[in-house]
Every structure is written in C-alpha cells, then in structure tokens.
Design an enzyme around this catalytic site. Structure first.
Site, short mmCIF file in Angstrom:
data_model
loop_
_atom_site.label_atom_id
_atom_site.label_comp_id
_atom_site.label_asym_id
_atom_site.label_seq_id
_atom_site.Cartn_x
_atom_site.Cartn_y
_atom_site.Cartn_z
N ARG A 20 0.82 -1.21 0.00
CA ARG A 20 0.00 0.00 0.00
C ARG A 20 0.86 1.27 0.00
O ARG A 20 0.59 2.20 -0.78
CB ARG A 20 -0.97 -0.03 1.18
CG ARG A 20 -2.07 -1.07 1.05
CD ARG A 20 -2.94 -1.13 2.29
NE ARG A 20 -2.15 -1.46 3.48
CZ ARG A 20 -2.58 -1.32 4.72
NH1 ARG A 20 -3.79 -0.83 4.96
NH2 ARG A 20 -1.81 -1.66 5.74
N ASN A 38 -6.30 -2.67 1.91
CA ASN A 38 -6.31 -4.12 1.99
C ASN A 38 -7.75 -4.59 2.05
O ASN A 38 -8.59 -3.97 2.71
CB ASN A 38 -5.60 -4.61 3.25
CG ASN A 38 -4.09 -4.58 3.14
OD1 ASN A 38 -3.54 -4.47 2.06
ND2 ASN A 38 -3.41 -4.65 4.27
#
EC number: 6.2.-.-
Length: 754
Positions: A20, A38
């Site tokens: 990320r 996520n």
C-alpha cells in the site's frame, strides 16, 4: 475526453509487504488521486488523474521485496469529483481470498539499524519492517492487520506510531513494528545467553516459529549431551554460522548454495563438508576445532546442514560472542563461533512453541530456557534444502516458504488432502492455489496428532477455506485415513506413489501423459503390497503401474527397515548363499535363525522398495548394519561415493521390471568406497535403460521423479543427465519435497480432478 478512473484489484502476496505505501508513493509521484486498501482478496485501488495510464506499469516495475503479484484486474468507473489526494484507507473484511508473505529473514536496512548506535532500534532483538520479520508465525487471521496478530497486546509508543503511520517510512503499517520502549522483551540479556554458550551450556531459545536448542558446535561434550537429551544418537544436527564466509570454512559453498544461504527465506542448506582438511580456514583450526567435528555433527555423512542468522536475535548472539565489536564490518568477516541450532523437542515429538510447555518439557535437555513475551501463533520449523541439478530441492518445507501457495494449472474444487504418516503435511486448495502446510512430522503419538489438528484448524480459519472433498493415503491403518472417513465429506483414497508423482505433475503443470518413477521406503500398494520402486504411466487422473524393482524378501517385516543387515541377508538368500548369513552377520542377534526363516518364508513378505535396495547395498558393504534414523543407511552409502562406476550387465530388465541382483552379488567382499561407486553408477544405468524402454513403448518423453530416494544427489543428477542425453526430460519437484512432505499436494491434485 477526461482521463478515466480505474478500479484495480490485485491478488497475490500483497499484504504485510509494504504494497500500500508503494502504491501511494507511486500515485503521488504521478500526481494522481484516489485510495488503496487491503481487503479480503488482496489489495483494492481506485485511482484517477491525467497520467492514470502510467500507474500500473510504474507500480509493477519495482515491487516491494516480499511482494508477489498473481493477478491484476482493472476496470473503468465514474470519476470522483473534488478528490484532492491519494490516501491509504482502512482495510475491508469479508471472505478471505488473499495471502501474506512467509516469515522473512532480517533485511539489510534493519541489520544496519540493529548495529547503529544512532538508531532507536540499536541492539533491539525484535526490530522489523515491511521488508522482513515474522508474518505467518504471528498471524491469527486475515486481512493482515495488527489486531489480527499476536502483536495486538503491545500498544505502539509515540515513536513507533509515528513510523507506523508515515506513508514514506518503510515501517508504514508493518504490523510487528515495535521498539525497546513498547515491544516484546527477552527474559535474559544477550550477554548472559552468549556467556552460557561459552560455558558449554545448552540453551532453549524461543525462536520465530518455535523453541530451538542451541550450543557451541565445537564443544563435543556439550553436543553429545544435547544428543542424549533429544534422544538423537546419530541423526545430523544443523549448524548456524554468521555468514557465508564462515560457512565456507566448514563446507564447500557453491554459488547456488550461497544464494540460498543469504536469501530472505534463510533455509538450512545441505552442503558438502570439508572434513577439516587442508582447505579449512586457519582461524577455525587455531580456535580449537576438532578434526572429528563432522563425525560429531553428522556421523558417517559427507554433508552438513548450515544456515545463517535470520532474526535480529541470532545476529545479536553472534555479536556478543564476538565481543560486541563496533560498526558493521565484522558482519562480513570470518567468525570462529559455530552454533548447533536444532528443533527443541525430543525425537518424535513436535516442535515446542509455547512457554509453559517449554518450561515443563525442555528443562531436562536445556540448562537454560530463554523466551520473550510474544505468542507464536503458528509453529514453523526451519526449512531444509539441497542443491540438485543446479537448483534447490526441499528436504523440508516450512519457515520462510509457507504459506506461499503452489500455483496450479487450473482451479480445483476446494479440497483437503491429509498427506501421509511420516513427514506429514496437509494441503488445502482454493481455486488454482494449493496451500501445503508447514512440516508437521510423524503422526505416531498424541502430541503429533494434536499438532496436526492445531495446524489444520488454524489454516482453515486463516485461509477461510471450507473443503468440499477430502483425500487420504490408501493405507487403512494411518490416522489420516481414519480421520478422513469420519469427516463427513466425499472421500478419495489416492495410492501413495501415485500421489508422489501427481505432486510433481501439479507443481510443474504437466497435463500430458508422462512416465513417473517413484522411489522411496514404503507405500501401501494397490492390494496392500509393500511398494517403493515403481514405474508408472500417468495420464489425467489415471496411473498405470508398468513395472517395479524386482522384490526382495523383507525378513522380520518392518524391523528390516531399521536393520539393513537383514536386507543384505535377504540378498544372500536370493543368490543361493543363505548358509553364509550366520558367518557374515554373526554379530547381530537372530542372524543364525534368519537363514532358516528366509528358506521357509516365515515372517517374510516381499518389497519392491528402493529404500530397502539401498539398505541392502549398505548392509552388504558393512556401511550401516542398524539404522538409528530413517534413511541413515542410504545417506551414509551416498556419502562414500567419489565417482560412480557402471558394472556392465550389472542389472537385468525382465518383463518390465528392473533386477539389480547382479550388482548386489558383486558387492560382497568389496570395500565400501568401491562398492558405493559401483552400486550408484550401475543402479543409475539400469534405471536409464528401464525408463527408455518404457518411454519408447508408450511414446512419451517426460519422466517425473519422486520419492525420498531422489534426495540422493548422485542418483538424481545421474538420471537427469543420462536421460537428457537420450532425449528425455526428467523432472524433480522444486516447490515441495520429493519425500512424503509433498504427498498432500499430489493427493489434492488427484482428488480435486476426480
């Protein structure tokens, strides 16, 4: 036309690896807006801006070190108005269909910080980042967030929270992040632990995936005491050295082995031992290393298992043993200390992982027990590999590699395969992914069976898999067979050697007909026979037995597998020389009775086992009369090989079967080294002829090799190279072990395609 907004789904090993932050940094660099999160399937991204078409190529060009992307799906969606930034948003839960990375060895950046006095992580045994550290061993469930791990009991201090929430920091959302102010702590100091080792003590240290027993490898008295405590009289012990340079003083380290030693997985690597000959580093000899070192660590073997430190804790141990040197240069230097690092358990029991069990069960083995206050959620033993034909082959697949899936050629119904009795693993499939469990061991006692259920329950919840069918071995008496039949799902029995070969086909995506040679110690045959040296034709889910090693009598039944001299006596009987048995093997009890038993066929079954064939050769040559661990006779016989030699007409191929009696007859009264060379060379040549005839008959050019005998480097490489000269491609498994540790994958592949 305005540039579109993209919704991107990315599946694979993308959680807990810094994916990320990588996406966020890439988006901001391209001046794009949107978000990343996520979710239960992996990572979800929405992104827009003038250069949106450049985002995916830039994202994929330089992935985080631990990331593995298996699938990318994108579609256009309506643009968002007035969006100003790109941000990371809260994870979204749901049915789990994602992965985390296995535990990874300490990265270079963390290692530098560990010994940098200016770093707040200086000498902290549990530092980590998104590029390294524990993953599977601390994770209860997915998505991979801190509150789903055993780090949830350690609130972040202000400094760690700043790192954790800074998208530019490599510890951004590193779930195990902690420091000395807020993280796990040891019960003893590193200096104390190092002094215990110098004093010749055995310590039980809580490692990343379970407790390990550690001692000074050069202190032969301590090593023998460790063997007694573990009830491990002769089985080789693993060593840990500071770096590859130190390892090269003990063993020959080729480039392939060096890459494995230094890889993020940090397995134990089986290496050819130097035996402390003239090439040994002078520093090791001057520091008091005994020349019989190899015989203490790996009795009767020419190889030793070596690994490098993979956690900060182990590096700190070497740092203390070296006298706490300043800086980082010492990390690259030859280091005189060598440690035995072995699983903390008694022989036959599973790896100890919780503190109370360690205090209760290890005090009789270890002088000191050192632990820390973070729970090990999932036990994971050290992985073990060997380089065969210039690539690694697993002996044991566990820490560093699990839970990475084996990718299948196509999706299967959700299947649970239970593996075998020895070297047990289980396998769960999810679409085109097969998840083979960490190594569990032999299911021969309650502790091992409890470990099996603990691991199975954890993996089913962890991966959110509910199987639709279940597979097991043919053997009716295995615990796994009885468990499968009472599980309440459609049950599929898969023959042992079929499963071995199907595992290779599944891993290598072999969907066309192929020959398969399965060589191991024992597998329950189609009608209950003792198989172990079988030549098959595989086609789809069918497996036709084409031939086998000419069976040898198994005097005394299962005991013959533990006493190779009995297999040697069996060969004498087949040669019509049974009267020699009492003379040649008079030092063993019952030798006088064995000739009569063989003559009358009493308590004597037949076996086509490749393992028993090696036992017979080892027993004939006087290499190993009684085995103290599985595979000892074959391993010690291989260790004697200097250059394989072929005995012309040393074998016969009869009615599709391979008869090795001619070469076995020549081994009597031959010295062990000449005999080991002759046996290996002739067996390889005989198998090549055997396989070629079958390949021509069935018009196939691919040969799958499986079974524990193919951990024999001499045999495996000999077959691969000689068959290649004849235009045949011989394939070993590379993602799972060729031994029984890979059975569950083959069972799942067959049952899932039924």
């Amino acid at each position: 036309m305005k540039p579109e907004r993209l919704r991107i789904h990315i599946k694979g090993q993308v959680q807990g690896v810094g994916f990320r932050p990588h996406a966020c940094q890439t988006a901001r660099r391209l001046d794009l807006t949107g978000w990343v999160q996520n979710n239960a399937e992996g990572v979800l991204i929405e992104i827009q801006g003038a250069s949106v078409s450049s985002f995916l190529p830039c994202l994929m060009a330089e992935l985080p070190p631990l990331a593995r992307v298996y699938q990318v799906q994108s579609k256009r969606i309506p643009r968002e108005q007035d969006e100003k930034t790109f941000q990371i948003i809260q994870s979204r839960s749901g049915p789990v269909n994602t992965l985390i990375s296995p535990d990874a060895g300490i990265c270079d950046a963390c290692l530098f910080e560990l010994f940098d006095p200016a770093s707040r992580y200086y000498l902290y045994p549990f530092l980590n980042c998104t590029h390294c550290g524990p993953r599977l061993t601390i994770t209860r469930r997915l998505p991979y967030d801190r509150h789903h791990t055993s780090m949830d009991v350690f609130p972040l201090c202000p400094d760690c929270r700043r790192d954790y929430t800074d998208v530019e920091n490599r510890r951004y959302h590193a779930q195990p992040v902690a420091c000395a102010a807020c993280g796990p702590r040891l019960t003893h100091s590193i200096a104390q632990a190092a002094q215990y080792l110098r004093d010749g003590e055995i310590i039980a240290l809580k490692g990343q995936g379970g407790y390990q027993l550690i001692c000074d490898a050069k202190n032969s008295g301590t090593v023998r005491r460790l063997r007694e405590g573990k009830n491990r009289e002769a089985k080789p012990l693993a060593l840990m050295t500071l770096n590859a340079a130190s390892a090269s003083c003990l063993a020959h380290v080729c480039e392939h082995s060096k890459r494995l030693l230094e890889s993020k997985e940090r397995p134990i690597v089986l290496l050819p031992g130097r035996g402390f000959d003239s090439h040994v580093c002078a520093s090791h000899l001057h520091s008091g290393v005994s020349r019989n070192f190899l015989d203490v660590i790996a009795p009767g073997l020419s190889t030793i298992g070596v690994m490098l430190p993979y956690t900060p804790l182990y590096y700190l141990m070497f740092h203390a043993l070296a006298g706490f040197p300043a800086g980082h240069a010492w990390l690259e230097e030859d280091h005189p200390y060598v440690l035995v690092v072995t699983s903390a358990n008694r022989s036959g029991d599973p790896l100890v992982a919780d503190d109370q069990t360690a205090l209760r069960e290890l005090c009789g083995i270890a002088d000191r027990i050192i632990f820390y206050n973070r729970e090990i959620v999932c036990r994971a033993d050290d992985s073990v590999v060997r380089v065969i034909d210039h690539a690694p082959v697993f002996i044991r697949r566990s820490r560093g590699y699990v839970p990475s899936p084996v990718r299948l050629a196509h999706a299967l119904p959700s299947t649970l395969a239970l593996g075998g009795h020895l070297k047990n693993t289980f396998c769960l499939t999810r679409a085109d992914e097969a998840f083979v469990s960490p190594y569990i061991g032999t299911l021969n006692n309650k502790a091992a069976i409890d470990f099996f259920h603990e691991s199975l329950n954890h993996f089913m919840e962890f991966l959110d898999i509910r199987p639709e069918r279940i597979a097991h071995d043919f053997h009716p008496d295995f615990y796994t067979t009885q468990f499968a039949q009472h599980y309440g799902l459609p049950v599929y029995a898969v023959q042992h050697h079929h499963a071995h070969l199907a595992a290779v086909a599944a891993e290598q995506h072999i969907l066309t007909p192929a020959l398969g040679l399965a060589l191991d110690g024992y597998g329950y045959g189609a009608k209950g026979e003792a198989w172990g040296g079988e030549l098959f034709l595989l086609e789809n889910t069918a497996c036709k037995r084409l031939g086998y090693l000419t069976p040898l009598p198994l005097p005394g039944g299962d005991i013959a597998a533990r006493e190779p001299w009995r297999m040697a006596a069996s060969v004498l009987h087949l040669l019509g020389r049974g009267q020699e048995i009492p003379h040649r093997f008079g030092q063993y009890p019952h030798a006088g009775l064995l000739s009569s038993l063989l003559e009358k066929g009493l308590n004597t079954s037949l076996t086509s086992s490749g393992g028993r064939l090696f036992d017979a050769a080892s027993g004939i040559l006087g290499v190993t009369g009684v085995s103290r661990y599985e595979g000892q006779a074959a391993m010690q016989l291989e260790s004697l090989v200097t250059k394989p030699v072929i005995l012309p007409e040393g074998w016969r191929v009869e009615n599709g079967c391979l008869n090795m009696l001619p070469v076995l007859a020549r081994l009597f009264d031959m010295d062990p080294v000449r005999g080991a060379n002759l046996f290996h060379g002739t067996l390889t040549a005989g198998m090549v002829e055997w396989i070629i005839k079958a390949a021509e008959c069935h018009s196939v050019d691919v040969v799958l090799l499986a079974g524990g005998c193919f951990l024999n480097k001499v045999l495996a490489e000999g077959l691969i190279n000689r068959l290649a000269e004849k235009g045949l491609k011989a394939i070993l498994p590379r993602s799972i072990p060729p031994n029984d540790g890979g059975l569950s994958l083959g069972q799942a592949w067959i049952a899932g395609r039924m």
